[in-house]
Structures are given as structure tokens and as C-alpha cells.
Design a protein around this motif. Sequence first.
Motif, PDB file in Angstrom:
ATOM      1  N   LYS A 222       0.840  -1.202   0.000  1.00  0.00           N
ATOM      2  CA  LYS A 222       0.000   0.000   0.000  1.00  0.00           C
ATOM      3  C   LYS A 222       0.876   1.253   0.000  1.00  0.00           C
ATOM      4  O   LYS A 222       0.700   2.157  -0.834  1.00  0.00           O
ATOM      5  CB  LYS A 222      -0.919  -0.002   1.217  1.00  0.00           C
ATOM      6  N   GLY A 223       1.827   1.313   0.922  1.00  0.00           N
ATOM      7  CA  GLY A 223       2.709   2.468   0.984  1.00  0.00           C
ATOM      8  C   GLY A 223       3.769   2.449  -0.095  1.00  0.00           C
ATOM      9  O   GLY A 223       4.191   3.497  -0.588  1.00  0.00           O
ATOM     10  N   PHE A 224       4.216   1.251  -0.488  1.00  0.00           N
ATOM     11  CA  PHE A 224       5.273   1.111  -1.481  1.00  0.00           C
ATOM     12  C   PHE A 224       4.819   1.587  -2.860  1.00  0.00           C
ATOM     13  O   PHE A 224       5.591   2.194  -3.610  1.00  0.00           O
ATOM     14  CB  PHE A 224       5.703  -0.358  -1.555  1.00  0.00           C
ATOM     15  N   LEU A 225       3.552   1.297  -3.195  1.00  0.00           N
ATOM     16  CA  LEU A 225       3.018   1.654  -4.511  1.00  0.00           C
ATOM     17  C   LEU A 225       2.175   2.924  -4.486  1.00  0.00           C
ATOM     18  O   LEU A 225       1.733   3.399  -5.530  1.00  0.00           O
ATOM     19  CB  LEU A 225       2.178   0.498  -5.060  1.00  0.00           C
ATOM     20  N   GLY A 226       1.910   3.445  -3.289  1.00  0.00           N
ATOM     21  CA  GLY A 226       1.099   4.654  -3.184  1.00  0.00           C
ATOM     22  C   GLY A 226      -0.373   4.407  -3.418  1.00  0.00           C
ATOM     23  O   GLY A 226      -1.082   5.258  -3.964  1.00  0.00           O
ATOM     24  N   ILE A 227      -0.866   3.233  -2.996  1.00  0.00           N
ATOM     25  CA  ILE A 227      -2.279   2.879  -3.181  1.00  0.00           C
ATOM     26  C   ILE A 227      -3.104   3.501  -2.061  1.00  0.00           C
ATOM     27  O   ILE A 227      -2.762   3.384  -0.878  1.00  0.00           O
ATOM     28  CB  ILE A 227      -2.460   1.343  -3.187  1.00  0.00           C
ATOM     29  N   LYS A 228      -4.199   4.149  -2.413  1.00  0.00           N
ATOM     30  CA  LYS A 228      -5.039   4.809  -1.410  1.00  0.00           C
ATOM     31  C   LYS A 228      -6.086   3.859  -0.847  1.00  0.00           C
ATOM     32  O   LYS A 228      -6.321   3.822   0.353  1.00  0.00           O
ATOM     33  CB  LYS A 228      -5.705   6.044  -2.009  1.00  0.00           C
ATOM     34  N   LYS A 229      -6.744   3.101  -1.699  1.00  0.00           N
ATOM     35  CA  LYS A 229      -7.759   2.146  -1.257  1.00  0.00           C
ATOM     36  C   LYS A 229      -7.151   0.753  -1.281  1.00  0.00           C
ATOM     37  O   LYS A 229      -6.822   0.234  -2.340  1.00  0.00           O
ATOM     38  CB  LYS A 229      -8.991   2.211  -2.161  1.00  0.00           C
ATOM     39  N   PHE A 230      -7.018   0.181  -0.082  1.00  0.00           N
ATOM     40  CA  PHE A 230      -6.317  -1.102   0.044  1.00  0.00           C
ATOM     41  C   PHE A 230      -7.123  -2.030   0.939  1.00  0.00           C
ATOM     42  O   PHE A 230      -7.794  -1.586   1.880  1.00  0.00           O
ATOM     43  CB  PHE A 230      -4.917  -0.879   0.633  1.00  0.00           C
ATOM     44  N   THR A 231      -7.056  -3.333   0.655  1.00  0.00           N
ATOM     45  CA  THR A 231      -7.822  -4.305   1.425  1.00  0.00           C
ATOM     46  C   THR A 231      -7.385  -4.328   2.893  1.00  0.00           C
ATOM     47  O   THR A 231      -6.218  -4.086   3.218  1.00  0.00           O
ATOM     48  CB  THR A 231      -7.661  -5.718   0.827  1.00  0.00           C
ATOM     49  N   LYS A 232      -8.340  -4.633   3.765  1.00  0.00           N
ATOM     50  CA  LYS A 232      -8.031  -4.797   5.185  1.00  0.00           C
ATOM     51  C   LYS A 232      -7.684  -6.240   5.525  1.00  0.00           C
ATOM     52  O   LYS A 232      -7.284  -6.544   6.646  1.00  0.00           O
ATOM     53  CB  LYS A 232      -9.221  -4.344   6.035  1.00  0.00           C
ATOM     54  N   GLN A 233      -7.872  -7.144   4.536  1.00  0.00           N
ATOM     55  CA  GLN A 233      -7.527  -8.549   4.743  1.00  0.00           C
ATOM     56  C   GLN A 233      -6.017  -8.728   4.618  1.00  0.00           C
ATOM     57  O   GLN A 233      -5.350  -7.993   3.885  1.00  0.00           O
ATOM     58  CB  GLN A 233      -8.238  -9.434   3.705  1.00  0.00           C
ATOM     59  N   SER A 234      -5.483  -9.720   5.314  1.00  0.00           N
ATOM     60  CA  SER A 234      -4.036  -9.915   5.308  1.00  0.00           C
ATOM     61  C   SER A 234      -3.578 -11.087   4.461  1.00  0.00           C
ATOM     62  O   SER A 234      -2.374 -11.250   4.230  1.00  0.00           O
ATOM     63  CB  SER A 234      -3.530 -10.120   6.748  1.00  0.00           C
ATOM     64  N   ASP A 235      -4.510 -11.930   3.956  1.00  0.00           N
ATOM     65  CA  ASP A 235      -4.102 -13.096   3.174  1.00  0.00           C
ATOM     66  C   ASP A 235      -3.597 -12.677   1.804  1.00  0.00           C
ATOM     67  O   ASP A 235      -3.966 -11.629   1.260  1.00  0.00           O
ATOM     68  CB  ASP A 235      -5.255 -14.082   3.043  1.00  0.00           C
ATOM     69  N   ILE A 236      -2.763 -13.518   1.204  1.00  0.00           N
ATOM     70  CA  ILE A 236      -2.086 -13.173  -0.037  1.00  0.00           C
ATOM     71  C   ILE A 236      -3.056 -12.990  -1.203  1.00  0.00           C
ATOM     72  O   ILE A 236      -2.845 -12.135  -2.073  1.00  0.00           O
ATOM     73  CB  ILE A 236      -1.018 -14.256  -0.372  1.00  0.00           C
ATOM     74  N   ILE A 237      -4.127 -13.762  -1.222  1.00  0.00           N
ATOM     75  CA  ILE A 237      -5.098 -13.665  -2.320  1.00  0.00           C
ATOM     76  C   ILE A 237      -5.770 -12.287  -2.306  1.00  0.00           C
ATOM     77  O   ILE A 237      -5.866 -11.617  -3.339  1.00  0.00           O
ATOM     78  CB  ILE A 237      -6.160 -14.779  -2.225  1.00  0.00           C
ATOM     79  N   SER A 238      -6.238 -11.853  -1.137  1.00  0.00           N
ATOM     80  CA  SER A 238      -6.908 -10.547  -1.027  1.00  0.00           C
ATOM     81  C   SER A 238      -5.964  -9.406  -1.378  1.00  0.00           C
ATOM     82  O   SER A 238      -6.358  -8.443  -2.044  1.00  0.00           O
ATOM     83  CB  SER A 238      -7.454 -10.357   0.391  1.00  0.00           C
ATOM     84  N   VAL A 239      -4.698  -9.514  -0.947  1.00  0.00           N
ATOM     85  CA  VAL A 239      -3.730  -8.456  -1.216  1.00  0.00           C
ATOM     86  C   VAL A 239      -3.437  -8.361  -2.713  1.00  0.00           C
ATOM     87  O   VAL A 239      -3.414  -7.263  -3.288  1.00  0.00           O
ATOM     88  CB  VAL A 239      -2.429  -8.697  -0.422  1.00  0.00           C
ATOM     89  N   ILE A 240      -3.231  -9.507  -3.362  1.00  0.00           N
ATOM     90  CA  ILE A 240      -2.947  -9.502  -4.803  1.00  0.00           C
ATOM     91  C   ILE A 240      -4.131  -8.936  -5.590  1.00  0.00           C
ATOM     92  O   ILE A 240      -3.956  -8.149  -6.529  1.00  0.00           O
ATOM     93  CB  ILE A 240      -2.597 -10.929  -5.282  1.00  0.00           C
ATOM     94  N   LYS A 241      -5.346  -9.306  -5.199  1.00  0.00           N
ATOM     95  CA  LYS A 241      -6.541  -8.758  -5.862  1.00  0.00           C
ATOM     96  C   LYS A 241      -6.602  -7.245  -5.706  1.00  0.00           C
ATOM     97  O   LYS A 241      -6.901  -6.517  -6.656  1.00  0.00           O
ATOM     98  CB  LYS A 241      -7.806  -9.394  -5.263  1.00  0.00           C
TER      99      LYS A 241
END
Length: 654
Positions: A222-241
Motif C-alpha cells: 500500500k505504501g510502497f506503490l502509493g495505493i489509497k484504497k487497500f484491502t483490510k484482509q491480510s491473506d495473499i489472495i486478497s492483497v494480490i486482488k
Amino acid sequence: MGHSVSDDFENRGEQCTYQIENGQTKYKVGFPPKRNLFGEFHERFNETFFADDPLRPYKDKPLSSKLLLCLQFFFPILDWGRHYDLKKFKGDLIAGLTIASLCIPQDIGYSKLANLDPEYGLYSSFVPPLIYAIMGSSKDIAIGPVAVVSLLLGTLLQEEIDPTKNKEEYRRLAFTATFFAGITQAALGFLRLGFLIDFLSHAAIVGFMGGAAITIALQQLKGFLGIKKFTKQSDIISVIKSVWNSAEHGWNWQTILIAASFLAFLLAARYLGKKSSKLFWVPAIAPLMSVIISTFFVYITHADEHGVQIVNKIKKGVNPTSANQIYFTGSYALKGLRIGVVAGMIGLTEAIAIGRTFAGMKDYQIDGNKEMVALGTMNIIGSMTSCYVATGSFSRSAVNYMAGCKTTVSNMIMSIVVLLTLLLITPLFKYTPNAILSSIIISAVISLIDYKTAFLIWKVDKFDFIACMGAFFGVVFGSVEIGLLIAVLLSLAKILIQVTRPRTALLGNLPGTNVYRNIEQYPEATKIQGVLVVRVDSAIYFSNSNYVKERILRWMRDEEEKLEAKSQPKLNFVIIEMSPVTDIDTSGIHAFEELLRTLKRRGIQLILANPGPVVIDKLSLADFTEHIGHENIFLTVGEAVKACLVKARIHEEP
């Protein structure tokens, strides 16, 4: 001159009984002295909870000395502080300044993992280290927030309260969880229940830490790419989506440039530090240098006006009191208790492991229960001074060790630097980009992925590797709490399997000796005709007694089939090597009685070799020694085999 074997066995006060045969002393199995129920319970209780004999220094001491020793027990600084000198202070000063330069940027980043404002990470590196410096027994451990516990808290807390919409309630629940984490840790220390953390196997911890590191690194996208809207889930599938969905219009190239550049710088600094121990300070100061340079860069270029997200304001001043914000009643108190117990146990496991590692490297001892009391006390006080759960940090402790720390004064130095930061320079962090914090966290958690140890676990123990990977994938594809649950369950499963299915082995004689060893390990070991020697490699309890009995009978049936196929004489004796059997309960004795009856029906004599004091005592109290016959219990397998061969020869004579 001599006396009978029966007399020997009845003389229970002697540790080793004997009889005289042909002028030679022949030792037989002895019995321990009789003990009453209270005496036996007292011995077992002391061995379980007071194996280190903490009251030993207090014996035969005057009251004033006992009081001083008691104070030194809870406050070790009163002991080593008397011998503190300028030389030690020099080492602690350098180490304290070095770990302070590392902890300040890490604290700001870790507080974001816990969904708290940046100042709370700094608060947690001010008060808790001071408390630990007074009460802790490890010279090398550096105290403060850590990535895994911060992520765990952030994940569990946001399931109960939204950290954005209900910021104050979320913060109160965080303090509540910290309070109960401290209560849990201190209670385990006072009640001497520290052995409970050993139920998490090393393999499961390696997998859990590795999975948590991957999860933490993914969260930093989220911080690395500058994404404003980011999932609150921590699993890899949710993050990649979430990353994929934001790819079209959610990334900021300036942010990526800052993050990637400084991540490369931090990794290069880490590489230099590993190449030469003299350059340990390079990776230690690299995070702070990155913060200073990136903050200055953002300030002069006004990058925040072009989509680069910044920290904004960090509250100036020392820790405000939070004692009145802790939930002591109601549903939030129960939720805080549940979260606090989990966070406290994980923090405790990490801190004890770190403390023991560096204590071993410097060849000194730490008291696990004393450490728990110190960690618990600092978190209880911390919860009342706006801190969240603090514990030992591996990266900071490693730097502390390499910098030449001598005592816990290095933690005090670090705390003073953090205090000065809170009082004087927090406004300077306003333009610090979130991207640099993400880079610092990613570079810090990479060391938690211990692939070398995972490979070693695979080579040594495949079931341990399953536990390791189970915890790893549970965290990566599920959540931190799922991974933790899997780690605990697999660790317990391994214990249960080992307890319920203990190893047994067939023993053979090493030619030219009187030694009997596992025939699988020593192929040259030979079986004795008419005699089957079996070793049981575990205590025999209700959970495995039937298995042990059935396994011995299976060994016997297999041997009989082999003898019959070769037209060799049948089996006459079964010898059980009992030296690895440390204990036996009534179910185990019952299984032995059934085994004895089964063998008698087949015309086979059961022989016991070298039962330990606890085992022979219980067998005697249950009258099993009467049923099997005292003459069929021997001190060694060699003596038992010799007696069996003599009996067989007597039976063969007309």
C-alpha cells in the motif's frame, strides 16, 4: 555369606541389591526408598515448577540478607549495578545510540502495522525499555514494538473495531489488550508456568515467523506503490486482488521511485553489515539516514503535492497517561483479554527465544520466569502510559549485541534518545513519506524468512517440516491467528503422536561383546536363538500402553513366522529392555499383565531388563514383580540373555 534374590527385592531401602555367587558379586535390580504420597507429590511439584531451585540463595541467611536477595531477584539491577563502571557504560552508550537510530524509524512504521498513530510506536520504545532495564535479566535484548506482534494486534483489533471510524475506541482496546498481555506474561512468570510456551515447537515458530514476514511485506505494498484504497484482509489472495484492481489508476510512480530506491539502499547496507562484523553500524543507521534523506527530498520537491503520501503530524511530547482508558468491564474487556493473551504469548515466545540465543553466545544464564515477570510488568505499566505490546526485537538485539552492549543500560540510553525525539524533533517527521516506512519494514522483516533453517528441518525431521509449512501457509493464505492456531495444533499433534505411538526396536548382540543394540542401526548385531529382545523407547501410559503391548506381540509373531519358515527352534523368551521407560501408570501395568498372560499361554517366558526406579517401584506396588517372578528381572540385557540360555540348556537336558 550370601542371601536370596527375594531378600534383595524385599530390602527396598537399598539402591542396588546383590548376591554372592562363586565368590563374585552379582548385582540385581534395586528399589528406591519408600515415599509417602505427600513426599512423592512434593518432589514432582518442585521438579515441575521449581527445577531451578529459586529459594536456594535464601536458605540459612539472616532476614536482612533475605530481603536484599529478594529485591535483587525482582530487580537484578541492584545486583549488577554495584559492579557497574565507566568501561561498561562506554559500551552501553555506543550500543544504546546505535539501536536508537534503528528503533525510531521502525517504531513509526510498526505503529502503522498496529493501525495506531506514529507516536504510539515511539511511546512503546520509551517506557517499556526503562522498566525492563530495571527488572530484566538479559544483557543483550533490546525492547520495543516488533513487526509480528504489531501485525497480530492490528489484525485482531480491527476485527472488533474499525481503526478509522472509531479511532478512540480502537486505541482503548489496544491499551486493554496490552494490559492483559502484561497480566498474562507476569502471571506465567509468578506461577512458574513458562514451560507452556515450549508447546510451540521451533519448527512451527520458524514457519509462523516466515509467513508473518510475507504477510507484513505484502501489507506494505500500500505504501510502497502509493495505493489509497487497500484491502483490510491480510491473506495473499486478497492483497494480490487489491493490488491488481488498483493497477490501472491507483499507483503513484514518484512513490514507487522513492520506495524502490531506498529499499535497494537498505538491502545494500544489510549486505555490507553481513559481509563484515565491523560494519554492523551501517545497517543500524541506514533506516534513520533513509528517513532523513527522503524527508528532506519530499520537503524541497513538494512531492506530497504530487500524490506522495506523507506521515503528516506526529504528536509532540511524552507519553500521556492511559490508565483511565483501559476497559476493565464489559464486552470490550473480554475481547481485550482474548487478544492480549494471544499477543502476550507470541511476544513472550519471541523474547525468551532471543534472550536465550544471546545468553548462549555470551555464556551466561537467564531466568525464564524472571524474564516473564519483567516483560509482563513493563507491558502492564506500558498499557497505562499509552504504549502497546512491546517485547524483544531480534534485529535490534542483534545490533545491540554487535555494538558491544554490556548491560541493560543500553535500553536506558535508547529510551532517553526516544524521549528527546518525542520532546524536540517529532515535528521534523511531518514530511516523511509513507513509502520509506514501507521500505524500512520490508527490509526488516526479510530476516524473519529463515529458509536455511526450514531446509534443515526438511532434512532432519519431515513431520517438523509439515508443522513448519502448515504454520507458514496458514498465515500466508489465511490470517495470522489461523497460522498461529495451526502452529499450536501441529505442535501438539506431534507430541500426541510421539506419546501414543512410541518407538520400539529389536535388539541384537554385537559379536565379541556383551552389548545389545538396535539391529536396524547395527546390521552386524545378531539375534540370540530362542530369545527375542525388544526395547521400548518411551514412558508407558494409558495413551500408548495397548500399542506397546500389541507392538511387542507383533514383533513376537513376526519372529515366530521367520523361525518356522527356517525350521528353527521356537521362541522361548521375550526380553523387554526397560532402561528408556522412565515411567509407567496403571494402564501400562495392566497392559504388561495382559502381555504376561498371552506369552504364558504360548509357553514363552517374559523377562524384564534394567527397569528404572520409578518403574520397578510401581511394578512392585502392583504385585507385578510377584507375578513375573523376581528371578526374571535383571540388571542388564546381557545378564538376562545369559540366564535365558542357561534355562534353555537345562530344559534340553534329559
